[in-house]
Design a protein around this motif. Sequence first.
Motif, PDB file in Angstrom:
ATOM      1  N   LYS A  80       0.811  -1.226   0.000  1.00 22.52           N
ATOM      2  CA  LYS A  80       0.000   0.000   0.000  1.00 22.52           C
ATOM      3  C   LYS A  80       0.839   1.269   0.000  1.00 22.52           C
ATOM      4  CE  LYS A  80      -3.779  -2.252   2.530  1.00 22.52           C
ATOM      5  NZ  LYS A  80      -4.563  -2.276   3.792  1.00 22.52           N
ATOM      6  N   THR A  85       0.955   3.464  -3.227  1.00 22.08           N
ATOM      7  CA  THR A  85      -0.233   4.085  -3.823  1.00 22.08           C
ATOM      8  C   THR A  85      -0.034   5.600  -3.869  1.00 22.08           C
ATOM      9  OG1 THR A  85      -1.341   4.253  -1.662  1.00 22.08           O
ATOM     10  CG2 THR A  85      -1.740   2.266  -2.964  1.00 22.08           C
ATOM     11  N   ASN A  86      -0.622   6.250  -4.858  1.00 20.46           N
ATOM     12  CA  ASN A  86      -0.439   7.694  -5.037  1.00 20.46           C
ATOM     13  C   ASN A  86      -0.931   8.497  -3.834  1.00 20.46           C
ATOM     14  OD1 ASN A  86       0.690   7.332  -7.569  1.00 20.46           O
ATOM     15  ND2 ASN A  86      -1.284   7.491  -8.628  1.00 20.46           N
ATOM     16  N   SER A  87      -2.079   8.087  -3.289  1.00 22.25           N
ATOM     17  CA  SER A  87      -2.652   8.854  -2.175  1.00 22.25           C
ATOM     18  C   SER A  87      -1.747   8.825  -0.949  1.00 22.25           C
ATOM     19  CB  SER A  87      -4.035   8.293  -1.809  1.00 22.25           C
ATOM     20  OG  SER A  87      -3.954   6.916  -1.493  1.00 22.25           O
TER      21      SER A  87
END
Length: 316
Positions: free
Chosen positions: A189, A192-194
């Motif tokens: 995770k 991920t971009n966020s």
Amino acid sequence: MEIKRNLYLDNIAGFFIMYMMIMHSCLFVKDDSYQIVGRFVYFFMPWFFYKGGAFFKEKGSEKEFVLTSFRRLIIPYIIVSLIGFLISLGICLHKGTSILDYLLSSIKTLVKTGTICGEVSHLWFLIGLFVSRLLLYYFNKYNFVFWGIICSIILIIFIFHLELTQIWYIFYSLTGFLYYGLGYMLREKQYTNSLFVISSLIYILSVIMPAYYDQHNSILYSGSFELALFYPIFACVFANNISKYFMNKKTIFCFISKYAMLLYVTHYPIMSLISRTGILNNVDIVWGVVLLNTSSFFVASLLVVIFKDRLKTIGL
């Protein structure tokens, strides 16, 4: 067959090992210029726990897992501790300290810090990593990793604010597990971009409004403890993403990373021994740093040449 290595993480590991060695050499020559870089890489020790968690695997039976962890972490701890103990004992006897006084002092240091003397104080990391591996193994076995991390956070904050940090290894083992466990939970995770954007913003904030503590002895150097505890998590995610995009190729840091554990366990006793000779009093700061680091690399290289196969059996 040689295992394919993760180049961008090798680059970070090599860079952090090099920074740590330079930092320790600066401490021996009484220079604080390392703090300029330190403001940006304050999370280098939590990162090693975080990385360990990201690569955590349950191989074999419970007994095999425990024995493998013991062989790779505790055996080097015991060997280097004995060497450091003998060096420290020789120095104390030379100064006229009685053996009984030295032994009592060593036992007291061991009970408090988890290491037997100042020459091997850096070995706290091996104890913390060993405990972290075992905790994650058993928590994962019973699907309790998330709640194990929550419990560790509560205990860490509780111990710190009630000033119950006299026994160092309890504190650094709990913080070690926090970063180790999160490395395991976020291993996929984190890219991920966020999460990368959030981590980047918090990392920038941590540089502007610093808060950091010494994971080894629980000393808070700046800011609030809660921020100091959580900042490294986001800094690890930020560093891994940046390195993945810009450092995913072979560099000198990859070579250093290959022998990171060997350099870690051997450099401090070597630097300490050189410092005890008084030779650093006769050279300027820059040459003192160069001398300490080249000596550490030379001894590590010598050990690799002489004991290559034996070092592999204990994870060095």
